[in-house]
Design a protein around this motif. Structure first.
Motif, mmCIF file in Angstrom:
data_model
loop_
_atom_site.group_PDB
_atom_site.id
_atom_site.type_symbol
_atom_site.label_atom_id
_atom_site.label_comp_id
_atom_site.label_asym_id
_atom_site.label_seq_id
_atom_site.Cartn_x
_atom_site.Cartn_y
_atom_site.Cartn_z
ATOM 1 N N GLY A 59 20.317 77.319 22.896
ATOM 2 C CA GLY A 59 19.897 76.502 24.022
ATOM 3 C C GLY A 59 18.779 75.541 23.687
ATOM 4 N N GLU A 60 17.862 75.962 22.843
ATOM 5 C CA GLU A 60 16.744 75.089 22.463
ATOM 6 C C GLU A 60 17.242 73.875 21.684
ATOM 7 O OE1 GLU A 60 12.672 75.284 19.784
ATOM 8 O OE2 GLU A 60 13.518 77.146 20.555
ATOM 9 N N ILE A 61 18.156 74.103 20.753
ATOM 10 C CA ILE A 61 18.711 73.000 19.968
ATOM 11 C C ILE A 61 19.563 72.103 20.863
ATOM 12 C CG2 ILE A 61 20.315 72.415 18.097
ATOM 13 C CD1 ILE A 61 19.144 74.917 16.651
ATOM 14 N N ARG A 62 20.352 72.704 21.741
ATOM 15 C CA ARG A 62 21.146 71.915 22.689
ATOM 16 C C ARG A 62 20.245 70.986 23.493
ATOM 17 N NH1 ARG A 62 22.415 75.101 27.686
ATOM 18 N NH2 ARG A 62 20.180 74.769 27.774
ATOM 19 N N ASP A 63 19.132 71.519 23.995
ATOM 20 C CA ASP A 63 18.224 70.721 24.813
ATOM 21 C C ASP A 63 17.552 69.619 23.995
ATOM 22 O OD1 ASP A 63 18.936 72.362 26.893
ATOM 23 O OD2 ASP A 63 17.044 73.486 26.921
ATOM 24 N N LYS A 64 17.162 69.927 22.765
ATOM 25 C CA LYS A 64 16.557 68.911 21.889
ATOM 26 C C LYS A 64 17.556 67.796 21.590
ATOM 27 C CE LYS A 64 13.173 71.821 19.532
ATOM 28 N NZ LYS A 64 12.791 72.436 18.250
ATOM 29 N N PHE A 65 18.811 68.187 21.367
ATOM 30 C CA PHE A 65 19.853 67.192 21.115
ATOM 31 C C PHE A 65 20.018 66.283 22.330
ATOM 32 C CE2 PHE A 65 24.307 65.849 21.483
ATOM 33 C CZ PHE A 65 24.424 65.102 20.322
ATOM 34 N N GLY A 66 20.063 66.868 23.515
ATOM 35 C CA GLY A 66 20.195 66.085 24.741
ATOM 36 C C GLY A 66 19.081 65.068 24.908
ATOM 37 N N VAL A 67 17.861 65.469 24.594
ATOM 38 C CA VAL A 67 16.722 64.553 24.675
ATOM 39 C C VAL A 67 16.845 63.475 23.601
ATOM 40 C CG1 VAL A 67 14.213 64.355 24.391
ATOM 41 C CG2 VAL A 67 15.165 66.235 25.746
ATOM 42 N N ALA A 68 17.248 63.876 22.402
ATOM 43 C CA ALA A 68 17.335 62.938 21.274
ATOM 44 C C ALA A 68 18.306 61.794 21.541
ATOM 45 C CB ALA A 68 17.735 63.670 19.999
ATOM 46 N N VAL A 69 19.377 62.069 22.283
ATOM 47 C CA VAL A 69 20.384 61.031 22.546
ATOM 48 C C VAL A 69 20.310 60.498 23.977
ATOM 49 C CG1 VAL A 69 21.933 61.851 20.728
ATOM 50 C CG2 VAL A 69 22.229 62.691 23.076
ATOM 51 N N ALA A 70 19.269 60.869 24.708
ATOM 52 C CA ALA A 70 18.988 60.390 26.078
ATOM 53 C C ALA A 70 20.010 60.843 27.108
ATOM 54 C CB ALA A 70 18.813 58.877 26.112
ATOM 55 N N TRP A 71 20.652 61.977 26.881
ATOM 56 C CA TRP A 71 21.537 62.549 27.882
ATOM 57 C C TRP A 71 20.768 63.530 28.753
ATOM 58 C CZ3 TRP A 71 26.060 64.152 24.160
ATOM 59 C CH2 TRP A 71 26.648 62.989 23.631
ATOM 60 N N ARG A 72 19.584 63.896 28.294
ATOM 61 C CA ARG A 72 18.708 64.811 29.030
ATOM 62 C C ARG A 72 17.360 64.114 29.142
ATOM 63 N NH1 ARG A 72 15.529 69.781 27.777
ATOM 64 N NH2 ARG A 72 15.876 71.173 29.528
ATOM 65 N N THR A 73 16.805 64.110 30.326
ATOM 66 C CA THR A 73 15.562 63.379 30.545
ATOM 67 C C THR A 73 14.715 64.100 31.587
ATOM 68 O OG1 THR A 73 14.669 61.168 30.936
ATOM 69 C CG2 THR A 73 16.490 61.848 32.335
ATOM 70 N N ARG A 74 13.528 63.588 31.816
ATOM 71 C CA ARG A 74 12.642 64.181 32.825
ATOM 72 C C ARG A 74 12.769 63.418 34.141
ATOM 73 N NH1 ARG A 74 8.393 67.568 30.748
ATOM 74 N NH2 ARG A 74 8.285 67.444 28.487
ATOM 75 N N ASN A 75 12.647 64.163 35.243
ATOM 76 C CA ASN A 75 12.629 63.511 36.545
ATOM 77 C C ASN A 75 11.184 63.155 36.907
ATOM 78 O OD1 ASN A 75 11.402 65.883 37.485
ATOM 79 N ND2 ASN A 75 13.271 66.633 38.479
ATOM 80 N N GLU A 76 10.983 62.653 38.112
ATOM 81 C CA GLU A 76 9.651 62.209 38.528
ATOM 82 C C GLU A 76 8.648 63.362 38.597
ATOM 83 O OE1 GLU A 76 12.300 63.078 41.929
ATOM 84 O OE2 GLU A 76 12.472 61.670 40.298
#
Length: 137
Positions: A59-76
């Protein structure tokens, strides 16, 4: 889309491994060529593996990958979330887009539990690329 139609339109792991290597290579080379090496399945595979990604779920690597390719981001509020198709901002401009941002993983299935159900398909694709000798790092 009717439930029974999904069986005919969705790329699942069994279908992914039957995609001919030659076709995958052609698709990947087109992405690489027209993005000046910034986009493509092999670029995403390289990013995933550089973060320590393997066939086993992490899960940690999945989440890092998502951030790295901008498919996962932070909300307000500063909380991370996986973008869905309505949320994604696809940056065609090579100077703005993050490396590996495209192709989107939306090809990997319907708008289900976003990345959870697509993760297996992405990993299957990455290792099908590996087995086909495409984008080996």
């Amino acid at each position: 889309m009717p439930e029974d139609a999904r069986a005919y339109t969705e790329l699942n792991s069994e279908r992914i491994v039957r995609i001919p290597s030659r076709d995958l290579n052609t698709i990947d080379k087109l992405w690489l060529n027209y993005s000046k090496g910034k986009f493509g399945f092999s670029v995403q595979k390289e990013i995933y593996q550089s973060l320590g990604g393997t066939k086993e779920f992490n899960g940690e690597i999945r989440d890092k990958f998502g951030v790295a390719v901008a498919w996962r981001t932070r909300n307000e509020n500063g909380n991370y979330f996986w973008r869905n198709s309505d949320d994604c901002h696809y940056y065609i401009d090579i100077d703005i887009a993050l490396r590996g941002h495209l192709p989107s993983c939306l090809w990997a299935g319907i708008n289900d539990d976003w990345f959870e159900n697509r993760r297996e398909r992405l990993i299957t694709l990455f290792y099908h690329l590996q087995a086909s000798g495409i984008g080996n790092i």
